[in-house]
Design a protein around this motif. Sequence first.
Motif, PDB file in Angstrom:
ATOM      1  N   SER A 296     127.198 -36.731  17.682  1.00  0.00           N
ATOM      2  CA  SER A 296     128.635 -36.555  17.886  1.00  0.00           C
ATOM      3  C   SER A 296     129.045 -35.098  17.749  1.00  0.00           C
ATOM      4  CB  SER A 296     129.396 -37.415  16.872  1.00  0.00           C
ATOM      5  OG  SER A 296     130.781 -37.111  16.903  1.00  0.00           O
ATOM      6  N   ALA A 297     128.562 -34.440  16.689  1.00  0.00           N
ATOM      7  CA  ALA A 297     128.910 -33.028  16.475  1.00  0.00           C
ATOM      8  C   ALA A 297     128.378 -32.150  17.596  1.00  0.00           C
ATOM      9  CB  ALA A 297     128.357 -32.570  15.127  1.00  0.00           C
ATOM     10  N   ALA A 298     127.142 -32.453  18.056  1.00  0.00           N
ATOM     11  CA  ALA A 298     126.542 -31.666  19.138  1.00  0.00           C
ATOM     12  C   ALA A 298     127.339 -31.838  20.436  1.00  0.00           C
ATOM     13  CB  ALA A 298     125.088 -32.089  19.340  1.00  0.00           C
ATOM     14  N   ALA A 299     127.765 -33.069  20.714  1.00  0.00           N
ATOM     15  CA  ALA A 299     128.527 -33.330  21.937  1.00  0.00           C
ATOM     16  C   ALA A 299     129.874 -32.601  21.916  1.00  0.00           C
ATOM     17  CB  ALA A 299     128.742 -34.827  22.116  1.00  0.00           C
ATOM     18  N   ILE A 300     130.544 -32.631  20.786  1.00  0.00           N
ATOM     19  CA  ILE A 300     131.838 -31.947  20.669  1.00  0.00           C
ATOM     20  C   ILE A 300     131.662 -30.440  20.788  1.00  0.00           C
ATOM     21  CG2 ILE A 300     133.740 -31.438  19.087  1.00  0.00           C
ATOM     22  CD1 ILE A 300     133.441 -34.297  18.007  1.00  0.00           C
ATOM     23  N   LEU A 301     130.636 -29.902  20.134  1.00  0.00           N
ATOM     24  CA  LEU A 301     130.382 -28.468  20.195  1.00  0.00           C
ATOM     25  C   LEU A 301     130.051 -28.026  21.612  1.00  0.00           C
ATOM     26  CD1 LEU A 301     130.038 -25.782  18.715  1.00  0.00           C
ATOM     27  CD2 LEU A 301     127.657 -26.412  18.262  1.00  0.00           C
ATOM     28  N   LEU A 302     129.195 -28.798  22.288  1.00  0.00           N
ATOM     29  CA  LEU A 302     128.847 -28.478  23.676  1.00  0.00           C
ATOM     30  C   LEU A 302     130.078 -28.549  24.571  1.00  0.00           C
ATOM     31  CD1 LEU A 302     126.738 -27.855  25.858  1.00  0.00           C
ATOM     32  CD2 LEU A 302     126.320 -30.333  26.034  1.00  0.00           C
ATOM     33  N   GLY A 303     130.914 -29.569  24.345  1.00  0.00           N
ATOM     34  CA  GLY A 303     132.127 -29.713  25.147  1.00  0.00           C
ATOM     35  C   GLY A 303     133.063 -28.535  24.982  1.00  0.00           C
ATOM     36  N   VAL A 304     133.235 -28.079  23.759  1.00  0.00           N
ATOM     37  CA  VAL A 304     134.097 -26.917  23.507  1.00  0.00           C
ATOM     38  C   VAL A 304     133.534 -25.678  24.189  1.00  0.00           C
ATOM     39  CG1 VAL A 304     134.950 -25.356  21.717  1.00  0.00           C
ATOM     40  CG2 VAL A 304     135.023 -27.827  21.352  1.00  0.00           C
ATOM     41  N   GLN A 305     132.222 -25.481  24.123  1.00  0.00           N
ATOM     42  CA  GLN A 305     131.598 -24.325  24.765  1.00  0.00           C
ATOM     43  C   GLN A 305     131.768 -24.369  26.276  1.00  0.00           C
ATOM     44  OE1 GLN A 305     127.603 -24.676  23.217  1.00  0.00           O
ATOM     45  NE2 GLN A 305     127.989 -23.173  21.602  1.00  0.00           N
ATOM     46  N   LEU A 306     131.587 -25.552  26.877  1.00  0.00           N
ATOM     47  CA  LEU A 306     131.769 -25.687  28.318  1.00  0.00           C
ATOM     48  C   LEU A 306     133.214 -25.410  28.719  1.00  0.00           C
ATOM     49  CD1 LEU A 306     129.598 -28.851  29.072  1.00  0.00           C
ATOM     50  CD2 LEU A 306     129.192 -26.540  29.911  1.00  0.00           C
ATOM     51  N   LEU A 307     134.144 -25.881  27.907  1.00  0.00           N
ATOM     52  CA  LEU A 307     135.558 -25.651  28.195  1.00  0.00           C
ATOM     53  C   LEU A 307     135.882 -24.159  28.141  1.00  0.00           C
ATOM     54  CD1 LEU A 307     138.104 -27.253  28.840  1.00  0.00           C
ATOM     55  CD2 LEU A 307     138.599 -27.331  26.399  1.00  0.00           C
ATOM     56  N   MET A 308     135.362 -23.462  27.134  1.00  0.00           N
ATOM     57  CA  MET A 308     135.582 -22.024  27.027  1.00  0.00           C
ATOM     58  C   MET A 308     134.917 -21.285  28.186  1.00  0.00           C
ATOM     59  SD  MET A 308     135.012 -21.505  22.919  1.00  0.00           S
ATOM     60  CE  MET A 308     135.143 -19.708  23.072  1.00  0.00           C
ATOM     61  N   PHE A 309     133.714 -21.724  28.566  1.00  0.00           N
ATOM     62  CA  PHE A 309     133.021 -21.105  29.695  1.00  0.00           C
ATOM     63  C   PHE A 309     133.803 -21.289  30.986  1.00  0.00           C
ATOM     64  CE2 PHE A 309     129.833 -21.113  33.124  1.00  0.00           C
ATOM     65  CZ  PHE A 309     129.253 -19.859  32.899  1.00  0.00           C
ATOM     66  N   GLY A 310     134.415 -22.475  31.141  1.00  0.00           N
ATOM     67  CA  GLY A 310     135.232 -22.721  32.328  1.00  0.00           C
ATOM     68  C   GLY A 310     136.421 -21.791  32.405  1.00  0.00           C
ATOM     69  N   VAL A 311     137.074 -21.548  31.274  1.00  0.00           N
ATOM     70  CA  VAL A 311     138.225 -20.639  31.240  1.00  0.00           C
ATOM     71  C   VAL A 311     137.801 -19.225  31.612  1.00  0.00           C
ATOM     72  CG1 VAL A 311     139.954 -19.567  29.741  1.00  0.00           C
ATOM     73  CG2 VAL A 311     139.490 -22.022  29.556  1.00  0.00           C
ATOM     74  N   LEU A 312     136.696 -18.751  31.028  1.00  0.00           N
ATOM     75  CA  LEU A 312     136.207 -17.400  31.332  1.00  0.00           C
ATOM     76  C   LEU A 312     135.777 -17.279  32.787  1.00  0.00           C
ATOM     77  CD1 LEU A 312     134.091 -16.718  28.096  1.00  0.00           C
ATOM     78  CD2 LEU A 312     136.315 -15.732  28.701  1.00  0.00           C
ATOM     79  N   SER A 313     135.094 -18.302  33.312  1.00  0.00           N
ATOM     80  CA  SER A 313     134.657 -18.279  34.709  1.00  0.00           C
ATOM     81  C   SER A 313     135.845 -18.246  35.657  1.00  0.00           C
ATOM     82  CB  SER A 313     133.784 -19.505  35.001  1.00  0.00           C
ATOM     83  OG  SER A 313     132.614 -19.495  34.218  1.00  0.00           O
ATOM     84  N   ASP A 314     136.879 -19.002  35.312  1.00  0.00           N
ATOM     85  CA  ASP A 314     138.075 -19.028  36.157  1.00  0.00           C
ATOM     86  C   ASP A 314     138.746 -17.659  36.193  1.00  0.00           C
ATOM     87  OD1 ASP A 314     139.926 -20.905  37.678  1.00  0.00           O
ATOM     88  OD2 ASP A 314     141.328 -19.973  36.278  1.00  0.00           O
ATOM     89  N   MET A 315     138.756 -16.978  35.075  1.00  0.00           N
ATOM     90  CA  MET A 315     139.324 -15.631  35.029  1.00  0.00           C
ATOM     91  C   MET A 315     138.532 -14.676  35.922  1.00  0.00           C
ATOM     92  SD  MET A 315     140.136 -15.364  30.929  1.00  0.00           S
ATOM     93  CE  MET A 315     140.584 -13.631  31.052  1.00  0.00           C
ATOM     94  N   LEU A 316     137.198 -14.789  35.889  1.00  0.00           N
ATOM     95  CA  LEU A 316     136.349 -13.923  36.715  1.00  0.00           C
ATOM     96  C   LEU A 316     136.538 -14.220  38.203  1.00  0.00           C
ATOM     97  CD1 LEU A 316     133.033 -13.963  34.638  1.00  0.00           C
ATOM     98  CD2 LEU A 316     134.637 -12.063  34.894  1.00  0.00           C
ATOM     99  N   VAL A 317     136.633 -15.508  38.550  1.00  0.00           N
ATOM    100  CA  VAL A 317     136.836 -15.891  39.948  1.00  0.00           C
ATOM    101  C   VAL A 317     138.176 -15.368  40.458  1.00  0.00           C
ATOM    102  CG1 VAL A 317     137.263 -17.851  41.485  1.00  0.00           C
ATOM    103  CG2 VAL A 317     135.322 -17.900  39.919  1.00  0.00           C
ATOM    104  N   THR A 318     139.222 -15.500  39.635  1.00  0.00           N
ATOM    105  CA  THR A 318     140.549 -14.998  40.017  1.00  0.00           C
ATOM    106  C   THR A 318     140.526 -13.490  40.226  1.00  0.00           C
ATOM    107  OG1 THR A 318     141.607 -16.766  38.748  1.00  0.00           O
ATOM    108  CG2 THR A 318     142.967 -14.868  39.335  1.00  0.00           C
ATOM    109  N   LEU A 319     139.852 -12.768  39.342  1.00  0.00           N
ATOM    110  CA  LEU A 319     139.741 -11.314  39.471  1.00  0.00           C
ATOM    111  C   LEU A 319     138.975 -10.938  40.731  1.00  0.00           C
ATOM    112  CD1 LEU A 319     140.144  -8.485  38.287  1.00  0.00           C
ATOM    113  CD2 LEU A 319     138.032  -8.810  36.979  1.00  0.00           C
ATOM    114  N   HIS A 320     137.895 -11.666  41.004  1.00  0.00           N
ATOM    115  CA  HIS A 320     137.096 -11.388  42.205  1.00  0.00           C
ATOM    116  C   HIS A 320     137.910 -11.596  43.470  1.00  0.00           C
ATOM    117  CE1 HIS A 320     133.700 -11.316  44.960  1.00  0.00           C
ATOM    118  NE2 HIS A 320     134.056 -12.518  45.401  1.00  0.00           N
ATOM    119  N   ARG A 321     138.702 -12.675  43.516  1.00  0.00           N
ATOM    120  CA  ARG A 321     139.522 -12.942  44.700  1.00  0.00           C
ATOM    121  C   ARG A 321     140.562 -11.854  44.905  1.00  0.00           C
ATOM    122  NH1 ARG A 321     140.487 -19.414  43.654  1.00  0.00           N
ATOM    123  NH2 ARG A 321     138.489 -20.133  44.538  1.00  0.00           N
ATOM    124  N   GLU A 322     141.162 -11.395  43.815  1.00  0.00           N
ATOM    125  CA  GLU A 322     142.163 -10.341  43.931  1.00  0.00           C
ATOM    126  C   GLU A 322     141.529  -9.053  44.440  1.00  0.00           C
ATOM    127  OE1 GLU A 322     145.736  -8.516  44.013  1.00  0.00           O
ATOM    128  OE2 GLU A 322     145.310 -10.647  43.673  1.00  0.00           O
TER     129      GLU A 322
END
Length: 337
Positions: A296-322
Amino acid sequence: MEDDGTLVDAVDANATTGREVIGMSETAREVSPEDVCILVPTLNEEATIGEVIDGFREQGYTNVVVVDGDSDDDTREVAREYGAHVIVQSGDGKGQAVREALRYISVPYVLMVDGDGTYDPADAEKMLEPLAHGYEHVIGNRFADMDDDAMRALNGFGNRLINRSFRFIHGADYDDILSGYRAFTVDSMKRLSLDSDGFTIETELAVECVKHGIDTTVVPVSYRARPEESETNLHPVRDGGTIILALYTLAKTNNPLFYFGSLGVTGIGSGAVIASYVIWEWIQYRQGHEIMAIVSAAAILLGVQLLMFGVLSDMLVTLHREQRRRLEQIARETDEE
């Protein structure tokens, strides 16, 4: 690759199109039939391909290219008899046929249509008109004028589900992303990264248009029932599932926040469910589940990391498009000078 020994009619694309087509213009540029290639991917379309070719030739479009996926009927022979340039693709699938054909087309505009006789050649001018005003990709909306028996109920439901999923995941409303009737500039296609081989090519085209900022519009077209003597190559359930999976997979680079965010939320949710069960068992029966607690702890930790990675990736994609938009703007201004 084999062809029928004739060359595709060539027009110097640089003389008739350029970077000015990137932005919409109020001043229309003429799109003459000589500047257009009618591209028809086929697989066992002997019963209808002749009528399709004749229909476009009657509209004045004589440069018709049939890319055949190794049909086991007389599709290629019939196409040659009706005056089309025939190319036998080296691989399999509609997507591979489109990518391969583009290497042999020298005219600046392409009108792609299925070879099953369901689309009306009389809509060709309507499809090409937006290109004269600066659009780069045009999608024909079949639902605007569809025969009652042109699409089965299951296919219609699947199409609408896929269109809604595309709108939700990729943030654009193209009405009918699975339409096989499309007009586009060769220049815009060179900027896309196309990998699909089969029926997912239309889905990938729609996603790539959003991803690369291709000026895209939708026009209403007629859609007729497939002739009885012509058999479909589409498998609704299998191909529909493949298309939905492609929509989700392609979000990895076009909408990473959704892609990684959905995985992250799934991980967090799964971990929370397991954690709730472990806590309940401890409260009720004083029974511990150490291994389940660790999972359970591993799943929650992995989920939080993926969510943070998604936010950072979205920022990079937005910057690249601009940055890409700024570079394209500079390129257009340089060409105008």
